[in-house]
Write an enzyme that holds these catalytic residues in place. Structure first.
Site, PDB file in Angstrom:
ATOM      1  CD  GLU A 219     -77.819  -2.434  22.677  1.00 21.92           C
ATOM      2  OE1 GLU A 219     -77.866  -2.084  21.494  1.00 21.92           O
ATOM      3  OE2 GLU A 219     -78.828  -2.638  23.372  1.00 21.92           O
ATOM      4  CD  GLU A 403     -80.599  -0.644  26.401  1.00 26.51           C
ATOM      5  OE1 GLU A 403     -81.176  -1.015  25.351  1.00 26.51           O
ATOM      6  OE2 GLU A 403     -79.669   0.169  26.414  1.00 26.51           O
TER       7      GLU A 403
HETATM    8  O1  IFM Z   1     -82.926   2.680  22.036  1.00 29.09           O
HETATM    9  C1  IFM Z   1     -82.090   1.594  21.992  1.00 29.09           C
HETATM   10  C2  IFM Z   1     -80.938   1.757  22.959  1.00 29.09           C
HETATM   11  O2  IFM Z   1     -80.238   2.928  22.727  1.00 29.09           O
HETATM   12  C3  IFM Z   1     -79.978   0.609  22.840  1.00 29.09           C
HETATM   13  N1  IFM Z   1     -80.663  -0.663  22.932  1.00 29.09           N
HETATM   14  C4  IFM Z   1     -81.879  -0.844  22.180  1.00 29.09           C
HETATM   15  C5  IFM Z   1     -82.813   0.322  22.351  1.00 29.09           C
HETATM   16  C6  IFM Z   1     -84.079   0.110  21.484  1.00 29.09           C
HETATM   17  O3  IFM Z   1     -83.728   0.078  20.146  1.00 29.09           O
END
Ligand code: IFM
Length: 496
Positions: A219, A403
């Site tokens: 990210e 994710e």
């Molecule tokens: O915990 C985070 C992760 O580190 C990166 N993406 C979003 C998740 C939830 O906020």
């Protein structure tokens, strides 16, 4: 909107409002209407009218089901075996930076308990585990030779996974920049991208014999915007110019690492995890700002990586743009950078948490109910719209969802999480739907395997499918983990 932006979203919407909201058809039509040069094309589908079939929706044979974590969020042991501080250790120690005053130590103590966690994963039937390597364990000051003890740890983790038939999905960087590199300018400086390439090469040399899915930088948007523009994440800076530099230098670091991966001859594949969002106009007839917001949130990352170009509309002083000075943005770019950034990758890793809206003035606004994480506007159909949009607007590339998840409604330790089951069920359905409509989706990683240190929220948001009692470090699978296990066994998701 990226994670952990201070809450400025209206209260939750009722189910009825939700049902009435515009779907993907409105998004696509609006984007098509306002995208200059026809850089997006219309989608004929109206997502809001979609209903899951009564029969379970099957996934293709070989579909990979996994769960994800990151080093600073789960490992703890922040001074073990030569590790030196990262920007997150420094930031978390700052008074008021973390909601409950906590740090990533001990988090879920996975540095010590990794073998137990691998057993847990095997018990759930996971086919893959996405975790990150801590740069400050492997190169404690961010440059120079590898710290053998750091690499040995990850060798043990990888071996334990492979022994259990679990595919390692290895992220090289999940925001824990060695503090020494931050002291030298961090992502504001081009030099950090060069240091990252050297670090990546050390990792490929040490672990590249293993068949794995490598991911470069997690990210880059969140790290650039929340860490360098909003100041709510490490390193806690508040400069749009530096945020823009951090975008470019992280992307450059990505491209350089992809080149090193190819040169190293490492096994497996490499890609980049981008958090992307489906954006919808509040009023379909007044969507002027949508292209700008979409450029900032999505195309600023997708276009350079997959097309070798930057969108014009992402940066500027209009609503929905990253307000860096155009001159500052141009200064960080050098000839050949976009060619490096667009070095061919093997897959695109998509991180999907929800949608966002744009009002008639072009400002970002709330259009969907949120979870306990107020930045997260939940709309499962947005996942379908996003995947189909990538298929439509970019060169063909395998897709992985690396994710997706929600926090429990309260910080209390619980194993009863019906909201998460419903969230995952509806998102899995949209994933299956996208596959049926041609999206080359190969894997789905739930965020997260474990309750962990949720950045600026500390331990006040629990995102795990496995509950962690942070006093005892006892792990207990939540109902969602049991449910997920059933999905994995069936390789299918039911309608209800
Ligand atoms: O915990 C985070 C992760 O580190 C990166 N993406 C979003 C998740 C939830 O906020």
């Amino acid at each position: 909107m990226p994670e952990d932006v201070p809450a400025r979203l209206p209260a939750r919407f009722s189910r009825r409002t939700l049902f009435a909201m515009a779907g993907g058809g409105a998004l696509a039509a609006a984007l098509a209407a306002c995208a200059p040069g026809g850089s997006t094309t219309p989608t004929p589908t109206a997502s809001a009218s979609w209903m899951p079939p009564a029969k379970p929706m099957a996934f293709p044979q070989g579909f990979v089901w996994g769960a994800a974590t990151s080093a600073y969020q789960v490992e703890g042991s922040v001074t073990a075996d030569g590790r030196l501080p990262s920007v997150w250790d420094t930031f978390a120690a700052r008074a008021g930076a973390i909601r409950d005053g906590s740090t990533g130590d001990p988090a879920a103590d996975q540095y010590v308990r990794y073998a137990q966690d691998v057993d847990l994963m095997a018990g759930l039937g996971l086919g893959a585990y996405r975790f990150s390597l801590a740069w400050p364990r492997i190169q404690p000051t961010g440059s120079g030779p590898a710290n053998a003890a750091g690499l040995d740890h990850y060798r043990r983790v990888v071996d334990a996974l492979v022994e259990r038939g679990i595919r390692p999905a290895i992220t090289l960087f999940h925001w824990d920049l060695p503090q020494a590199l931050q002291d030298a300018g961090g992502w504001a400086k081009r030099e950090t991208a060069l240091r990252f390439a050297d670090y990546a090469e050390l990792c490929f040399d040490a672990l590249g014999d293993v068949e794995a899915d490598w991911m470069t930088l997690n990210e880059p948007k969140t790290h650039a915007f929340v860490g360098h523009w909003y100041g709510a994440h490490a390193p806690g800076l508040r400069s749009p110019d530096v945020a823009a530099a951090a975008v470019h230098h992280q992307l450059l670091a990505h491209g350089l690492a992809v080149e090193r991966f190819r040169e190293s001859g490492a096994a497996g594949r490499i890609g980049i995890p981008l958090n992307l969002v489906s954006a919808y106009p509040l009023d379909a007839g007044r969507a002027d700002g949508l292209a700008r917001l979409d450029a900032r949130e999505n195309r600023l990352f997708l276009d350079p990586v997959l097309k070798g170009t930057y969108p014009d509309e992402a940066i500027g002083s209009l609503p929905g743009q990253l307000p860096a000075r155009p001159a500052a943005w141009m200064t960080v770019q050098e000839d050949g950078d976009l060619e490096t950034i667009s070095a061919p990758i093997d897959f695109l890793a998509v991180q999907y948490y929800g949608v966002t809206g744009v009002d008639a003035s072009g400002n970002e606004t709330s259009i969907a109910p949120t979870s306990a994480a107020t930045w997260q506007q939940i709309k499962a159909e947005g996942l379908y719209d996003l995947l189909m949009r990538i298929v439509r607007d970019y060169p063909a590339i395998p897709l992985l969802i690396t994710e997706n998840g929600i926090p429990d409604p309260t910080p209390d330790l619980t194993v009863d999480d019906p909201e998460r089951i419903e969230f995952l069920r509806t998102h899995f359905q949209q994933a299956a739907r996208s596959i049926a409509d041609g999206a080359p989706l190969e894997a789905y990683y739930v965020w997260s395997l474990l309750d962990n240190f949720e950045w600026a929220e500390g331990y006040q948001q629990r995102w795990g499918i496995v509950a962690v009692d942070f006093q005892t470090q006892e792990r207990t699978p939540k109902r969602s983990a049991e449910w997920y296990s059933g999905v994995i066994a069936a390789n299918a998701v039911s309608a209800s």
